[in-house]
Scaffold this motif. Structure first.
Motif, PDB file in Angstrom:
ATOM      1  N   LYS A 122      -8.629  -7.386   8.090  1.00  0.00           N
ATOM      2  CA  LYS A 122      -8.352  -8.290   6.968  1.00  0.00           C
ATOM      3  C   LYS A 122      -6.970  -8.049   6.355  1.00  0.00           C
ATOM      4  N   GLN A 123      -6.390  -6.881   6.629  1.00  0.00           N
ATOM      5  CA  GLN A 123      -5.070  -6.565   6.065  1.00  0.00           C
ATOM      6  C   GLN A 123      -3.929  -7.048   6.961  1.00  0.00           C
ATOM      7  N   ILE A 124      -4.254  -7.401   8.197  1.00  0.00           N
ATOM      8  CA  ILE A 124      -3.220  -7.819   9.148  1.00  0.00           C
ATOM      9  C   ILE A 124      -2.454  -9.031   8.609  1.00  0.00           C
ATOM     10  N   GLY A 125      -1.145  -8.940   8.667  1.00  0.00           N
ATOM     11  CA  GLY A 125      -0.293 -10.030   8.194  1.00  0.00           C
ATOM     12  C   GLY A 125       0.241  -9.838   6.791  1.00  0.00           C
ATOM     13  N   LYS A 126      -0.333  -8.882   6.054  1.00  0.00           N
ATOM     14  CA  LYS A 126       0.164  -8.629   4.700  1.00  0.00           C
ATOM     15  C   LYS A 126       1.555  -8.000   4.759  1.00  0.00           C
ATOM     16  N   ASP A 127       2.360  -8.277   3.753  1.00  0.00           N
ATOM     17  CA  ASP A 127       3.700  -7.702   3.685  1.00  0.00           C
ATOM     18  C   ASP A 127       3.640  -6.202   3.454  1.00  0.00           C
ATOM     19  N   TYR A 128       4.662  -5.516   3.962  1.00  0.00           N
ATOM     20  CA  TYR A 128       4.816  -4.090   3.693  1.00  0.00           C
ATOM     21  C   TYR A 128       5.264  -3.915   2.249  1.00  0.00           C
ATOM     22  N   ASP A 129       4.692  -2.942   1.570  1.00  0.00           N
ATOM     23  CA  ASP A 129       4.987  -2.729   0.149  1.00  0.00           C
ATOM     24  C   ASP A 129       6.108  -1.698  -0.019  1.00  0.00           C
ATOM     25  N   ILE A 130       7.333  -2.177  -0.174  1.00  0.00           N
ATOM     26  CA  ILE A 130       8.470  -1.261  -0.303  1.00  0.00           C
ATOM     27  C   ILE A 130       8.486  -0.539  -1.655  1.00  0.00           C
ATOM     28  N   LYS A 131       7.668  -0.999  -2.598  1.00  0.00           N
ATOM     29  CA  LYS A 131       7.601  -0.334  -3.899  1.00  0.00           C
ATOM     30  C   LYS A 131       6.452   0.669  -3.984  1.00  0.00           C
ATOM     31  N   PHE A 132       5.678   0.777  -2.906  1.00  0.00           N
ATOM     32  CA  PHE A 132       4.578   1.752  -2.833  1.00  0.00           C
ATOM     33  C   PHE A 132       3.642   1.643  -4.036  1.00  0.00           C
ATOM     34  N   GLN A 133       3.223   0.429  -4.333  1.00  0.00           N
ATOM     35  CA  GLN A 133       2.305   0.211  -5.458  1.00  0.00           C
ATOM     36  C   GLN A 133       0.864   0.166  -4.951  1.00  0.00           C
ATOM     37  N   TRP A 134      -0.056   0.622  -5.793  1.00  0.00           N
ATOM     38  CA  TRP A 134      -1.467   0.706  -5.397  1.00  0.00           C
ATOM     39  C   TRP A 134      -2.169  -0.610  -5.711  1.00  0.00           C
ATOM     40  N   SER A 135      -1.837  -1.633  -4.945  1.00  0.00           N
ATOM     41  CA  SER A 135      -2.456  -2.947  -5.118  1.00  0.00           C
ATOM     42  C   SER A 135      -2.932  -3.422  -3.758  1.00  0.00           C
ATOM     43  N   ASN A 136      -3.662  -4.512  -3.734  1.00  0.00           N
ATOM     44  CA  ASN A 136      -4.153  -5.039  -2.463  1.00  0.00           C
ATOM     45  C   ASN A 136      -3.331  -6.215  -1.955  1.00  0.00           C
ATOM     46  N   ASN A 137      -2.280  -6.575  -2.673  1.00  0.00           N
ATOM     47  CA  ASN A 137      -1.447  -7.707  -2.261  1.00  0.00           C
ATOM     48  C   ASN A 137      -0.532  -7.337  -1.097  1.00  0.00           C
ATOM     49  N   LYS A 138      -0.018  -6.116  -1.137  1.00  0.00           N
ATOM     50  CA  LYS A 138       0.835  -5.589  -0.085  1.00  0.00           C
ATOM     51  C   LYS A 138       0.340  -4.188   0.258  1.00  0.00           C
ATOM     52  N   MET A 139       0.797  -3.668   1.407  1.00  0.00           N
ATOM     53  CA  MET A 139       0.314  -2.357   1.847  1.00  0.00           C
ATOM     54  C   MET A 139       1.450  -1.511   2.390  1.00  0.00           C
ATOM     55  N   TYR A 140       1.398  -0.205   2.125  1.00  0.00           N
ATOM     56  CA  TYR A 140       2.255   0.735   2.843  1.00  0.00           C
ATOM     57  C   TYR A 140       1.364   1.619   3.707  1.00  0.00           C
ATOM     58  N   CYS A 141       1.957   2.386   4.602  1.00  0.00           N
ATOM     59  CA  CYS A 141       1.191   2.990   5.697  1.00  0.00           C
ATOM     60  C   CYS A 141       0.045   3.900   5.263  1.00  0.00           C
ATOM     61  N   SER A 142       0.342   4.867   4.412  1.00  0.00           N
ATOM     62  CA  SER A 142      -0.706   5.819   4.028  1.00  0.00           C
ATOM     63  C   SER A 142      -1.742   5.189   3.104  1.00  0.00           C
ATOM     64  N   GLU A 143      -1.330   4.189   2.349  1.00  0.00           N
ATOM     65  CA  GLU A 143      -2.278   3.438   1.516  1.00  0.00           C
ATOM     66  C   GLU A 143      -3.295   2.734   2.406  1.00  0.00           C
ATOM     67  N   LEU A 144      -2.830   2.108   3.483  1.00  0.00           N
ATOM     68  CA  LEU A 144      -3.719   1.401   4.407  1.00  0.00           C
ATOM     69  C   LEU A 144      -4.754   2.350   5.000  1.00  0.00           C
ATOM     70  N   VAL A 145      -4.300   3.504   5.482  1.00  0.00           N
ATOM     71  CA  VAL A 145      -5.224   4.471   6.089  1.00  0.00           C
ATOM     72  C   VAL A 145      -6.238   4.960   5.068  1.00  0.00           C
ATOM     73  N   TYR A 146      -5.773   5.294   3.870  1.00  0.00           N
ATOM     74  CA  TYR A 146      -6.664   5.782   2.812  1.00  0.00           C
ATOM     75  C   TYR A 146      -7.738   4.741   2.509  1.00  0.00           C
ATOM     76  N   LYS A 147      -7.328   3.486   2.346  1.00  0.00           N
ATOM     77  CA  LYS A 147      -8.274   2.431   1.956  1.00  0.00           C
ATOM     78  C   LYS A 147      -9.233   2.064   3.086  1.00  0.00           C
ATOM     79  N   ILE A 148      -8.787   2.194   4.333  1.00  0.00           N
ATOM     80  CA  ILE A 148      -9.695   1.959   5.459  1.00  0.00           C
ATOM     81  C   ILE A 148     -10.814   2.997   5.440  1.00  0.00           C
TER      82      ILE A 148
END
Length: 202
Positions: free
Chosen positions: A115-141
């Motif tokens: 469901k996260q595929i296609g979301k923009d990379y979050d260059i601001k490293f914010q803890w939201s579901n609109n965008k994702m950065y790498c370790s955030e994605l793994v943690y949330k999975i």
């Protein structure tokens, strides 16, 4: 005599090559893989976190082939071999859940990742579901299996004093960085007591 010498040389080369060969691993659903990225921001992440590990993804098997769910631009799945080759010197670490994950848990984790595929990379490293950065994605999975891999931190807990960090902050946040923003980094996941190392060729 010449044949014997050639045979001895061949045997020596074989022994040396065998000694230098890298152990491989058998990928499993849910494995977490780390490497040193060649991206422009890798040096900055390394200095901020004081770790060589600057990118992380999570492995799932699809039709017998291993892929890595990763948050780049955009979030996507990448064949495992391709992901490994993108890292510096093809060095990487693989960690696996100490708890045996059930099929239901793995299906839930994979479904969330898809469901996260296609979301923009979050260059601001914010803890939201609109965008994702790498370790955030793994943690949330892993949260989908009710597993909290590590403690969350805030920006102010990391080293923000390097020139690369200061330049990135100025470019990405201006004067509006929230030092209390929740964040999880690759090295935070690497230190998780919920995981065990199954491969490391660093």
């Amino acid at each position: 005599m010449k044949k014997i010498k050639n045979l001895l040389v061949l045997l020596s080369i074989t022994v040396i090559t065998s000694g230098c060969s890298q152990t491989t691993f058998s990928p499993k659903n849910g494995d977490i893989i780390f490497h040193t990225s060649k991206s422009n921001q890798s040096k900055m992440i390394s200095e901020i976190t004081k770790s060589k590990l600057t990118h992380v993804g999570i492995i799932f098997i699809n039709k017998g082939k291993p892929y890595v769910f990763e948050a780049v631009q955009p979030v996507k799945i990448t064949p495992l071999n391709q992901w490994i080759k993108r890292g510096v010197s093809t060095k990487y670490i693989v960690m696996r859940s100490k708890k045996i994950l059930s099929n239901d848990e793995l299906l839930s984790m994979k479904s969330y990742g898809e469901k996260q595929i296609g979301k923009d990379y979050d260059i601001k490293f914010q803890w939201s579901n609109n965008k994702m950065y790498c370790s955030e994605l793994v943690y949330k999975i892993y949260e989908e299996a009710d597993i909290k891999l590590c403690s969350k931190h805030t920006f102010k807990q990391y080293n923000l004093n390097s020139e690369s960090a200061k330049n990135a902050i100025k470019k990405r946040y201006g004067n509006n960085i929230n030092l209390n923003e929740t964040v999880v980094t690759p090295v935070d996941l690497r230190k998780s007591n919920k995981l065990k190392v199954v491969f490391d060729n660093y």
